[in-house]
Design a protein around this motif. Structure first.
Motif, PDB file in Angstrom:
ATOM      1  N   LEU A  90      86.642 -64.134  74.096  1.00 47.37           N
ATOM      2  CA  LEU A  90      87.495 -65.237  73.661  1.00 47.37           C
ATOM      3  C   LEU A  90      87.414 -65.413  72.144  1.00 47.37           C
ATOM      4  N   LEU A  91      86.220 -65.291  71.588  1.00 49.50           N
ATOM      5  CA  LEU A  91      86.072 -65.389  70.130  1.00 49.50           C
ATOM      6  C   LEU A  91      86.745 -64.206  69.424  1.00 49.50           C
ATOM      7  N   PHE A  92      86.686 -63.029  70.025  1.00 47.25           N
ATOM      8  CA  PHE A  92      87.397 -61.890  69.438  1.00 47.25           C
ATOM      9  C   PHE A  92      88.901 -62.112  69.470  1.00 47.25           C
ATOM     10  N   ALA A  93      89.409 -62.725  70.544  1.00 40.12           N
ATOM     11  CA  ALA A  93      90.834 -63.061  70.594  1.00 40.12           C
ATOM     12  C   ALA A  93      91.179 -64.044  69.475  1.00 40.12           C
ATOM     13  N   GLY A  94      90.313 -65.019  69.241  1.00 41.65           N
ATOM     14  CA  GLY A  94      90.515 -65.947  68.138  1.00 41.65           C
ATOM     15  C   GLY A  94      90.504 -65.240  66.796  1.00 41.65           C
ATOM     16  N   MET A  95      89.646 -64.235  66.660  1.00 37.89           N
ATOM     17  CA  MET A  95      89.593 -63.467  65.419  1.00 37.89           C
ATOM     18  C   MET A  95      90.908 -62.713  65.201  1.00 37.89           C
TER      19      MET A  95
END
Length: 180
Positions: free
Chosen positions: A90-95
């Motif tokens: 999810l954090l990679f998607a945000g990145m």
């Protein structure tokens, strides 16, 4: 005594200035320099959580094993490893998305990590500790939560934002018009 109830208030000679309400929504302007900070924070924390999750799954610990196993100095089980992988992705998607989405995601997940730290601190040494947390996990949760919140709030929440900051401009449109 109750004369104010009988007589309506006289309108003031000067109408009240309407204050704009500031929210952290997508309609705020996007500053590409700040987006780099949001992306970096989301990517860094996502990488740490993905590495932890992968190492935990390689160990083949039981899914809800409450005694857990140690990975990189932290206690883990299968459920915590899978949860770490999901949050890391999810954090990679945000990145990848960046901008205000990454900032808001960092803040929301930062608060979630802080709350998780407090909840799991209360659950230490109980039968409800299904994620096999130990005190080092609680401290890690607090650290990641604070870092995510700092990365998410950077440039958006401050008392001394510079006047060229897009969030300062959104909060003070009257001053921006006068400066032109």
């Amino acid at each position: 005594m109750a004369t104010h109830a009988l007589h309506p208030r006289h309108p003031s000679p000067r109408p009240r200035a309407r204050r704009r309400r500031v929210t952290l929504d997508e309609h705020l302007p996007v500053d590409h320099r700040l987006s780099t900070v949001y992306r970096f924070g989301a990517g860094l924390m996502g990488l740490v959580l993905l590495a932890f999750g992968i190492l935990g799954l390689i160990d083949k610990v039981g899914f809800f094993d409450t005694r857990g196993d140690t990975v990189a100095g932290l206690n883990t089980n299968g459920a915590l490893s899978v949860l770490s992988l999901c949050v890391g992705l999810l954090l990679f998607a945000g990145m990848v998305i960046g901008g205000n989405f990454a900032s808001t995601l960092n803040m929301v997940l930062g608060i979630a990590f802080l709350l998780s730290g407090f909840v799991n601190l209360a659950l230490l040494d109980t039968g409800l500790n299904v994620l096999a947390f130990r005190i080092q996990n609680v401290l890690f949760s607090f650290a990641v939560g604070l870092l995510l919140m700092v990365f998410g709030m950077y440039g958006r929440v401050s008392g001394n934002l510079p006047h060229d900051n897009p969030y300062w401009k959104a909060r003070h449109p009257d001053r921006v018009r006068h400066a032109r």
